[in-house]
Design a protein around this motif. Structure first.
Motif, PDB file in Angstrom:
ATOM      1  N   PHE A 119      14.600  46.717 -19.543  1.00  0.00           N
ATOM      2  CA  PHE A 119      14.569  45.287 -19.247  1.00  0.00           C
ATOM      3  C   PHE A 119      14.451  44.449 -20.519  1.00  0.00           C
ATOM      4  O   PHE A 119      14.876  43.294 -20.534  1.00  0.00           O
ATOM      5  N   GLY A 120      13.855  45.014 -21.570  1.00  0.00           N
ATOM      6  CA  GLY A 120      13.805  44.300 -22.833  1.00  0.00           C
ATOM      7  C   GLY A 120      15.200  44.032 -23.381  1.00  0.00           C
ATOM      8  O   GLY A 120      15.443  43.005 -24.018  1.00  0.00           O
ATOM      9  N   ARG A 121      16.133  44.947 -23.113  1.00  0.00           N
ATOM     10  CA  ARG A 121      17.512  44.759 -23.551  1.00  0.00           C
ATOM     11  C   ARG A 121      18.336  43.966 -22.541  1.00  0.00           C
ATOM     12  O   ARG A 121      19.230  43.209 -22.920  1.00  0.00           O
ATOM     13  N   LEU A 122      18.050  44.143 -21.260  1.00  0.00           N
ATOM     14  CA  LEU A 122      18.795  43.434 -20.226  1.00  0.00           C
ATOM     15  C   LEU A 122      18.516  41.939 -20.211  1.00  0.00           C
ATOM     16  O   LEU A 122      19.354  41.156 -19.756  1.00  0.00           O
ATOM     17  N   ALA A 123      17.324  41.546 -20.694  1.00  0.00           N
ATOM     18  CA  ALA A 123      16.905  40.145 -20.590  1.00  0.00           C
ATOM     19  C   ALA A 123      17.907  39.194 -21.236  1.00  0.00           C
ATOM     20  O   ALA A 123      18.118  38.084 -20.746  1.00  0.00           O
ATOM     21  N   ARG A 124      18.550  39.622 -22.315  1.00  0.00           N
ATOM     22  CA  ARG A 124      19.487  38.728 -22.999  1.00  0.00           C
ATOM     23  C   ARG A 124      20.742  38.477 -22.163  1.00  0.00           C
ATOM     24  O   ARG A 124      21.452  37.487 -22.389  1.00  0.00           O
ATOM     25  N   TYR A 125      21.026  39.369 -21.213  1.00  0.00           N
ATOM     26  CA  TYR A 125      22.200  39.204 -20.364  1.00  0.00           C
ATOM     27  C   TYR A 125      21.858  38.568 -19.010  1.00  0.00           C
ATOM     28  O   TYR A 125      22.627  37.774 -18.477  1.00  0.00           O
ATOM     29  N   THR A 126      20.725  38.938 -18.458  1.00  0.00           N
ATOM     30  CA  THR A 126      20.360  38.434 -17.123  1.00  0.00           C
ATOM     31  C   THR A 126      19.470  37.204 -17.177  1.00  0.00           C
ATOM     32  O   THR A 126      19.436  36.428 -16.222  1.00  0.00           O
ATOM     33  N   GLY A 127      18.723  37.043 -18.287  1.00  0.00           N
ATOM     34  CA  GLY A 127      17.731  35.981 -18.358  1.00  0.00           C
ATOM     35  C   GLY A 127      16.414  36.440 -17.741  1.00  0.00           C
ATOM     36  O   GLY A 127      16.366  37.397 -16.962  1.00  0.00           O
ATOM     37  N   ARG A 128      15.326  35.761 -18.108  1.00  0.00           N
ATOM     38  CA  ARG A 128      14.006  36.137 -17.602  1.00  0.00           C
ATOM     39  C   ARG A 128      13.870  35.909 -16.107  1.00  0.00           C
ATOM     40  O   ARG A 128      13.260  36.701 -15.382  1.00  0.00           O
ATOM     41  N   ALA A 129      14.409  34.793 -15.618  1.00  0.00           N
ATOM     42  CA  ALA A 129      14.184  34.392 -14.225  1.00  0.00           C
ATOM     43  C   ALA A 129      14.652  35.462 -13.243  1.00  0.00           C
ATOM     44  O   ALA A 129      13.953  35.776 -12.269  1.00  0.00           O
TER      45      ALA A 129
END
Length: 464
Positions: A310-320
């Motif tokens: 999720f640390g890497r996915l956050a830049r693509y999906t966003g925190r929300a």
């Protein structure tokens, strides 16, 4: 060659991995191992109450005087003292060491968060990337390594305690009181709730003390003192004590921080439920204390892997999107736990819940820490002190009512805090989306403003 900032992230992560291999294993066992008069849960409550007190003034004072590196080392020493208290557990040993741990806990975590935020901003400025993306990545790496401590600490406890065969006997009548079917306040006085053989307990705690001391040595020797110059300037030009003391509370004037309080407290509620209630009323009650380690290993493995992911996915999906996914996962687990009646025949189910809980907790931990770093880049020490203070308040409340509220009501409270979080968090995210917080300049973290010579300066600061 990896960058020096990335190397420092690895050192901090490995140090915390070793430290929480010990503390995480002890925390998971407290409600079962020291169940007499609720002593274990009481010690956990004292720990987080002390963290609240220390959050009010210690993090800014210690970080600005000692710097992040030596604040981390001092905080680790406080955690090791709690392991010594568990060698001969009693009210006169557990409570004082719980207070010491709590006082060192907030500076430890605030220093860690501050260190990772500084490293992320510096690296982002060098590479021309967005600061929040690098900070997210660094927190993801940290929690990927750190959360695996639950695997090793709990593996140690299960392998050692399984040698005592008497703790595996579960009477059929006790199974009727497991889970939310009964109040869950009193689990029968069968042999599975008594302490394992004392020699096994001493062996386990001795191993925990060893890895705790190892953590201190790793950080003291290998971590770069990147904010030494700032600390020296602070000591030479001290602010009034009341100014530093009130730094944590002054930040509460920022409505964003106030709005994040339910999210931050929920982190404490959900972690305390798994380590205190699930391990005692589901695992120990139906399987025996020797299974607590295996079940929490599943939680730690899922948490570790998902933290990295999720640390890497956050830049693509966003925190929300990630926060919403975590909320839905926890909501489903809470509802299921209300109706599930644990039985040894359902062995795989005991591991499903901690796996899902670990996946959700990975999001709460990585994204909430990163969110604080992004929203308050100029008040990092005070912001992360607030984070620890409100999260610890969630722990304190949950552990405080642990001994007199029925398990069903505890699940309802957890659900209510989750719903409040889902209502308040999007307000902050929407405001940040419309008006992004500008990051601090790289120069504010560099020694003497010499950007090009930073690597050279930092290498000289590390005593090998």
């Amino acid at each position: 060659m990896i960058s020096r900032n990335f190397k420092n992230v690895l050192v901090v992560s490995i140090g915390f991995l070793s430290l929480f291999t010990a503390y995480g294993g002890l925390q998971s066992l407290q409600s079962s191992l020291n169940a007499e008069e609720g002593m274990g849960v009481a010690s956990l409550s004292v720990i987080y109450a002390s963290i609240i007190i220390s959050s009010m003034f210690l993090p800014p004072l210690m970080i600005k005087n000692l710097g992040c590196k030596w604040t981390i080392v001092a905080g680790m020493a406080c955690y090791v003292s709690y392991s010594f208290g568990n060698l001969y557990p009693g009210w006169y040993t557990l409570i004082p060491t719980s207070v010491v741990l709590g006082l060192g806990g907030s500076p430890l975590w605030s220093a860690k968060c501050t260190y990772l935020t500084i490293s992320g901003n510096v690296q982002a400025a060098r590479d021309g990337n967005k600061g929040s993306d690098v900070i997210n990545q660094y927190f993801g790496i940290f929690f990927f390594i750190f959360q695996s401590s639950a695997v090793w600490g709990n593996l140690m406890s299960s392998l050692i305690f399984r040698q005592d065969t008497n703790i595996a006997i579960i009477p059929e009548e006790q199974l009727k009181t497991c889970g939310a079917a009964d109040c869950g306040l009193v689990i029968g006085s069968s042999s599975n709730t008594t302490r394992p053989a004392e020699t096994l307990v001493v062996t386990l705690v001795g191993c925990y003390i060893g890895v705790g001391v190892l953590a201190m040595l790793i950080v003291a020797i290998f971590l770069d003192n990147i904010d030494r110059e700032q600390s020296s300037q602070f000591r030479g030009n001290r602010e009034p004590f009341c100014h530093t003391f009130l730094a944590t509370f002054r930040l509460l004037k920022d409505w964003r921080l106030v709005t994040l309080i339910p999210l931050t407290m929920y982190s404490g509620f959900e972690q305390s439920f798994l380590s205190g209630e699930y391990t005692k009323n589901y695992v120990t009650c139906a399987l025996g204390i020797h299974f607590v380690g295996y079940v929490m290993m599943c939680f730690g493995a899922a948490n570790s892997l998902c933290s990295f992911l999720f640390g890497r996915l956050a830049r693509y999906t966003g925190r929300a999107a990630l926060f919403f996914f975590a909320a839905v996962t926890n909501f489903a687990c809470i509802i299921a736990l209300l109706y599930w009646r644990p039985h040894p025949d359902d062995l795989p189910v005991f591991f499903v819940f901690p796996a899902l809980w670990g996946m959700a907790d990975a999001i709460w931990q990585t994204q909430t820490n990163a969110l604080y770093g992004v929203l308050f880049p100029r008040d990092k020490e005070a912001a992360f002190a607030n984070y620890r203070m409100w999260e610890s308040l969630g722990f304190v409340i949950a552990f405080a009512y642990s001994t007199f509220l029925c398990l069903e009501y505890k699940l309802y409270i957890l659900l209510a805090v989750l719903v409040l979080t889902v209502i308040t968090y999007p307000i902050v995210e929407y405001r940040e989306h419309k008006n992004p917080t500008p990051p601090v300049d790289e120069g504010s973290y560099l020694t003497n403003g010499e950007n090009k010579t930073m690597d050279k300066n930092i290498i000289c600061q590390t005593q090998m």
